[in-house]
Design an enzyme around this catalytic site. Structure first.
Site, PDB file in Angstrom:
ATOM      1  N   ASP A  27       0.623  -1.647   0.084  1.00  0.00           N
ATOM      2  CA  ASP A  27       0.405   0.128  -0.350  1.00  0.00           C
ATOM      3  C   ASP A  27       0.654   0.998   0.146  1.00  0.00           C
ATOM      4  O   ASP A  27       2.566   1.218   1.084  1.00  0.00           O
ATOM      5  CB  ASP A  27      -0.599   0.281   1.386  1.00  0.00           C
ATOM      6  N   GLU A  29       0.573   5.620  -0.185  1.00  0.00           N
ATOM      7  CA  GLU A  29       0.651   7.007   0.202  1.00  0.00           C
ATOM      8  C   GLU A  29       1.049   7.561  -0.552  1.00  0.00           C
ATOM      9  O   GLU A  29       2.594   8.179  -0.759  1.00  0.00           O
ATOM     10  CB  GLU A  29       0.190   6.983   1.872  1.00  0.00           C
ATOM     11  N   HIS A 168      -5.529   4.372   6.575  1.00  0.00           N
ATOM     12  CA  HIS A 168      -4.919   5.638   5.299  1.00  0.00           C
ATOM     13  C   HIS A 168      -3.060   5.888   5.362  1.00  0.00           C
ATOM     14  O   HIS A 168      -2.562   6.455   5.519  1.00  0.00           O
ATOM     15  CB  HIS A 168      -5.940   6.865   4.757  1.00  0.00           C
ATOM     16  N   ASP A 173      -2.898  -0.222   6.437  1.00  0.00           N
ATOM     17  CA  ASP A 173      -3.978  -0.559   4.957  1.00  0.00           C
ATOM     18  C   ASP A 173      -3.106  -1.571   4.482  1.00  0.00           C
ATOM     19  O   ASP A 173      -4.070  -2.407   3.756  1.00  0.00           O
ATOM     20  CB  ASP A 173      -3.664   0.343   4.105  1.00  0.00           C
TER      21      ASP A 173
END
Length: 575
Positions: A27, A29, A168, A173
């Site tokens: 994941d 960001e 998030h 995540d």
């Protein structure tokens, strides 16, 4: 001669057993939704095999520039947190080493893998060519709408009882996605999928009953238009549009159709009715009108356009914001329409965050007074009800709102940004996220109203665009409604076709209020066509103008920052 014995093949003979596959669930960001212009701020990954966690990887990444307030609200990652973090040139090779030889898994994989591939290309690293599994795509095949309202990570994590709640942050995540992956693998295993090869091809399977109905497309035209699936009682099940009706309908009976609800629809369908249209725009408009008329159970969008509401700045001595079902020619400013009352109330709340506009619903006058409310005591209203604020002073407050809705939205949006910044500095991220969502609801509605206003007010607009195979496409629009469309052949004088179009176009009465003479979604569809390259205005009866610094300019700046927030890790279905 020795007797030959049949030997039953094992799963190992048939492919790579899922229990032996090393998955790296990743994941990211980022500072926004575009891998070309935005940067990675955090990488989180979990390596698993056979249901066992083999290792974890997590690092913040210095993006080399400021993180937008929108993203800080979403992720909780601030500029100070990444100031001492490694850059992507150091972080990416470390992740690739961690993931070497594995199958990558991500929730909405095109987003995360797109960023990884783009950064590899930018840094000159060859992309390792990992096989990729997308848990969003897998969930669409295995999780019904009765179980969850959507396939976002948070919804699936709650459904499957994930040990980590997604928030998030990249590692959290990724950990939640591991639990979702294992739950999905359990479901697909019950359907006889036990190898990586079977998993990769699972979503391409076509049910026999779906394949048997290919004959429904045999006699359909190879032309642009609308197609209508109906059941054995002639009830409309689904309405769609295509530039090639036959080819599109055939795709519903092949592996290219992945949506489970479409397989259900095909199972009920007994006929397909085509409606050939002169132009693609005509087909799109007819589709909208048919969906609004029949409200087919398998169409998700555009079924209830009549339920739209508007946000109105009232015409009173002391104006206020009101949510209304229709517009009038009363001199008021309107924003919208909104798809729901809740969205309109969000937009009103955005104004109330930074403008001391009264929120009471009673009618006030300059000659009568009453007691003040709590908002006045908090300094969030000038208390015109008590006589503390004159109509002239209050008019300046209302003018800020009127300008944001009908003209320049930048000053009010700047105030909202400042409000978000202060909340972020105080680590009140949830409140800042609420302000963000309210602001975008307001900006979208103001932009919608400003863009539709000129077309809605024009008695007639005739426009042309070069046809796909030569000649011209012509449309006639009256008060925002498509009144007619036609084609002229290549090499022909277009003027007789324009005159015939105008003479034969639908007569449309001038609408009452600010709304167009049709559903606003149709007017928006026409606007998008008019704004495409190569479109030429042939004639305009009316005035076409929009604010120079209107809400559209602000929306263009905000939308890219919000793309991942709106998607919520899931690419929305297109039908």
């Amino acid at each position: 001669m020795p007797t030959a014995h049949a030997i039953q093949a094992t799963f190992d003979d048939l492919g790579t057993p899922l229990s032996g596959v090393t998955f790296v669930v990743v994941d990211l960001e980022t500072t926004g939704g575009n891998p070309r212009s935005n940067r990675i701020t955090e990488i989180g990954a979990v390596k698993v095999r056979g249901g066992e966690v083999l290792g974890e990887f997590q690092t913040l990444v210095n993006p080399g520039g400021p993180i937008p307030a929108f993203i800080s609200v979403l992720t909780g990652i601030t500029d100070s947190m990444v100031a001492s973090a490694p850059g992507i040139a150091a972080a990416l090779p470390a992740f690739l080493e961690f993931a070497a030889g594995s199958v990558l898994v991500a929730h909405n994989a095109p987003f995360d893998i797109g960023f990884l591939r783009a950064n590899c290309a930018e840094l000159g690293h060859p992309w390792p060519g990992h096989q990729v599994i997308d848990t969003v795509h897998l969930a669409r095949q295995l999780v019904s709408r009765d179980e969850v309202p959507n396939r976002k990570l948070g919804s699936l994590a709650q459904l499957f009882g994930a040990t980590i709640t997604p928030d998030h942050r990249a590692l959290h995540d990724a950990q939640a996605t591991v639990d979702v992956l294992h739950a999905l693998l359990g479901r697909v295993g019950n359907l006889g999928v036990h190898t990586l090869e079977e998993l990769a091809s699972y979503t391409s399977r076509v049910r026999p009953e779906q394949r048997r109905k290919r004959y429904l497309a045999d006699d359909l035209p190879r032309a642009p238009g609308v197609y209508i699936f109906k059941d054995d009682r002639a009830r409309v099940l689904y309405v769609g549009t295509s530039v090639d009706i036959q080819r599109r309908v055939r795709s519903y009976f092949t592996a290219s159709e992945h949506r489970s609800r479409m397989a259900q629809m095909v199972g009920l369908a007994t006929s397909v009715t085509p409606i050939v249209c002169a132009t693609v725009l005509e087909a799109q408009v007819r589709e909208l009108r048919l969906i609004a008329e029949h409200k087919p159970r398998f169409n998700r969008r555009s079924r209830h356009p009549e339920k739209g509401v508007w946000l109105k700045l009232t015409v009173e001595t002391f104006p206020r914001l009101s949510v209304v079902r229709e517009t009038r020619d009363d001199g008021a400013e309107y924003a919208g329409p909104f798809g729901s009352r809740a969205m309109a109330e969000m937009a009103a709340a955005a104004v109330h965050e930074v403008v001391p506009l009264r929120q009471c619903t009673k009618r006030l006058s300059a000659t009568t007074t009453s007691s003040s409310c709590a908002l006045a005591e908090m300094g969030r209203c000038g208390a015109p009800c008590t006589g503390q604020q004159s109509p002239q002073d209050y008019a300046q407050v209302a003018a800020r709102v009127a300008e944001a809705i009908g003209g320049d939205a930048r000053p009010l949006v700047d105030d909202l940004h400042e409000r978000m910044r202060r909340l972020c500095e105080s680590e009140r991220f949830e409140e800042a996220a609420t302000v963000r969502d309210r602001m975008l609801a307001l900006v979208r509605a103001a932009d919608r109203a400003q863009r539709m206003a000129p077309l809605t007010a024009s008695p007639e607009v005739v426009a042309a665009r070069p046809g796909a195979v030569g000649g011209w496409e012509f449309v006639c629009v009256r008060y925002g409604k498509l009144a007619g469309t036609t084609l002229s052949p290549p090499g022909a004088d277009p003027r007789p076709y324009i005159d015939a179009l105008v003479d034969s176009a639908e007569v449309v009465a001038r609408p009452v209020g600010r709304a167009p003479a049709t559903h606003p979604e149709e007017t928006e569809k026409i606007l998008r066509w008019l704004e495409t390259p190569q479109v030429r205005m042939v004639r305009i009866e009316g005035e076409w103008s929009c604010p120079v610094h209107g809400a559209g300019e602000v929306r263009e700046q905000l939308e890219p920052l919000m793309s991942r927030v709106d998607n919520g890790f899931e690419t929305s279905a297109t039908a």
